[in-house]
Design an enzyme around this catalytic site. Sequence first.
Site, PDB file in Angstrom:
ATOM      1  N   GLY A  37       0.832  -1.198   0.000  1.00 38.25           N
ATOM      2  CA  GLY A  37       0.000   0.000   0.000  1.00 38.25           C
ATOM      3  C   GLY A  37       0.865   1.247   0.000  1.00 38.25           C
ATOM      4  O   GLY A  37       2.098   1.175   0.113  1.00 38.25           O
ATOM      5  N   SER A  39       2.676   4.780   1.098  1.00 36.63           N
ATOM      6  CA  SER A  39       3.323   5.251   2.315  1.00 36.63           C
ATOM      7  C   SER A  39       2.275   5.941   3.190  1.00 36.63           C
ATOM      8  O   SER A  39       1.482   6.749   2.712  1.00 36.63           O
ATOM      9  CB  SER A  39       4.429   6.256   1.956  1.00 36.63           C
ATOM     10  OG  SER A  39       5.025   6.788   3.111  1.00 36.63           O
ATOM     11  N   GLY A  40       2.234   5.573   4.472  1.00 37.08           N
ATOM     12  CA  GLY A  40       1.258   6.168   5.379  1.00 37.08           C
ATOM     13  C   GLY A  40      -0.073   5.443   5.423  1.00 37.08           C
ATOM     14  O   GLY A  40      -0.991   5.878   6.123  1.00 37.08           O
ATOM     15  N   SER A  41      -0.190   4.337   4.700  1.00 36.43           N
ATOM     16  CA  SER A  41      -1.464   3.611   4.683  1.00 36.43           C
ATOM     17  C   SER A  41      -1.657   2.721   5.904  1.00 36.43           C
ATOM     18  O   SER A  41      -2.754   2.217   6.139  1.00 36.43           O
ATOM     19  CB  SER A  41      -1.573   2.763   3.406  1.00 36.43           C
ATOM     20  OG  SER A  41      -0.527   1.805   3.339  1.00 36.43           O
ATOM     21  N   LYS A  43       0.788   0.130   6.857  1.00 38.86           N
ATOM     22  CA  LYS A  43       1.391  -1.190   6.665  1.00 38.86           C
ATOM     23  C   LYS A  43       2.188  -1.646   7.884  1.00 38.86           C
ATOM     24  O   LYS A  43       1.998  -2.756   8.376  1.00 38.86           O
ATOM     25  CB  LYS A  43       2.302  -1.177   5.429  1.00 38.86           C
ATOM     26  CG  LYS A  43       1.603  -0.849   4.130  1.00 38.86           C
ATOM     27  CD  LYS A  43       2.546  -0.880   2.947  1.00 38.86           C
ATOM     28  CE  LYS A  43       3.696   0.084   3.081  1.00 38.86           C
ATOM     29  NZ  LYS A  43       3.256   1.511   3.190  1.00 38.86           N
ATOM     30  N   ARG A  84      14.123  -0.537  -7.182  1.00 39.90           N
ATOM     31  CA  ARG A  84      12.897  -0.953  -6.493  1.00 39.90           C
ATOM     32  C   ARG A  84      12.565  -2.410  -6.815  1.00 39.90           C
ATOM     33  O   ARG A  84      12.140  -3.172  -5.938  1.00 39.90           O
ATOM     34  CB  ARG A  84      11.736  -0.037  -6.889  1.00 39.90           C
ATOM     35  CG  ARG A  84      11.836   1.347  -6.279  1.00 39.90           C
ATOM     36  CD  ARG A  84      10.674   2.230  -6.664  1.00 39.90           C
ATOM     37  NE  ARG A  84      10.681   3.461  -5.895  1.00 39.90           N
ATOM     38  CZ  ARG A  84       9.763   4.397  -5.994  1.00 39.90           C
ATOM     39  NH1 ARG A  84       8.746   4.254  -6.828  1.00 39.90           N
ATOM     40  NH2 ARG A  84       9.832   5.492  -5.261  1.00 39.90           N
ATOM     41  N   SER A 111       5.985  -1.713  -2.162  1.00 36.74           N
ATOM     42  CA  SER A 111       6.002  -2.627  -3.316  1.00 36.74           C
ATOM     43  C   SER A 111       5.005  -2.169  -4.386  1.00 36.74           C
ATOM     44  O   SER A 111       3.987  -2.816  -4.619  1.00 36.74           O
ATOM     45  CB  SER A 111       5.723  -4.067  -2.886  1.00 36.74           C
ATOM     46  OG  SER A 111       4.711  -4.184  -1.923  1.00 36.74           O
TER      47      SER A 111
END
Length: 208
Positions: A37, A39-41, A43, A84, A111
């Site tokens: 997800g 960034s900041g979701s 995880k 990445r 990812s």
Amino acid sequence: MSAIGNGTNIFWHECPVGKSERQKLLDQKGCVVWITGLSGSGKSTLACSLSRELHAKGKLSYVLDGDNLRHGLNKDLGFKFEDRTENIRRVGEVAKLFADAGLICIASLISPYRKDRDACRAMLPDLSFIEVYMNMPLELCEERDAKGLYKLARAKKIKGFTGIDDPYEPPLNCEIELSLQDGVCPPPGTMSGRVVTYLEEKGFLEDK
């Protein structure tokens, strides 16, 4: 004289204690819970909550956090497309080893590219790759912005930031999708509970 690293001179060595014996010892089945997800979701929060809940149930897990891995295993990688991809490939290989050891490996990484996540899924046998999609709106992730990265990306001080000037490709067929409920993000315990229920239903929390 054979050169070290020549693929023709490398052989797989089988050990007498295999995955089934390790799983029986732990009374669980090895698998990879891959949390993806923006960034900041949430995880990392979910990964830690899930790890605590599994520990309370007497189940052995290990968290592979994307940021933490860039302090060691992947510290030589940047954020270019190819870096990445290599970042995810390495984590996938490590996660595969943890699952083979009989652990519940919790991988928490942005990812962003679907093909990289699918490549990790292809490493795992027997439907033991569980993709968890943190489907949280970009606006919420920006509001959180605990690391201040969105502000930097909006100010064009960093480039190639996922969700701003680099794409995030959501899963098409994930096992679990977590999203807002009535406009509110569910508590970490509620979300980790959903994952634990899935693991229980699929038989990963016992070796029978």
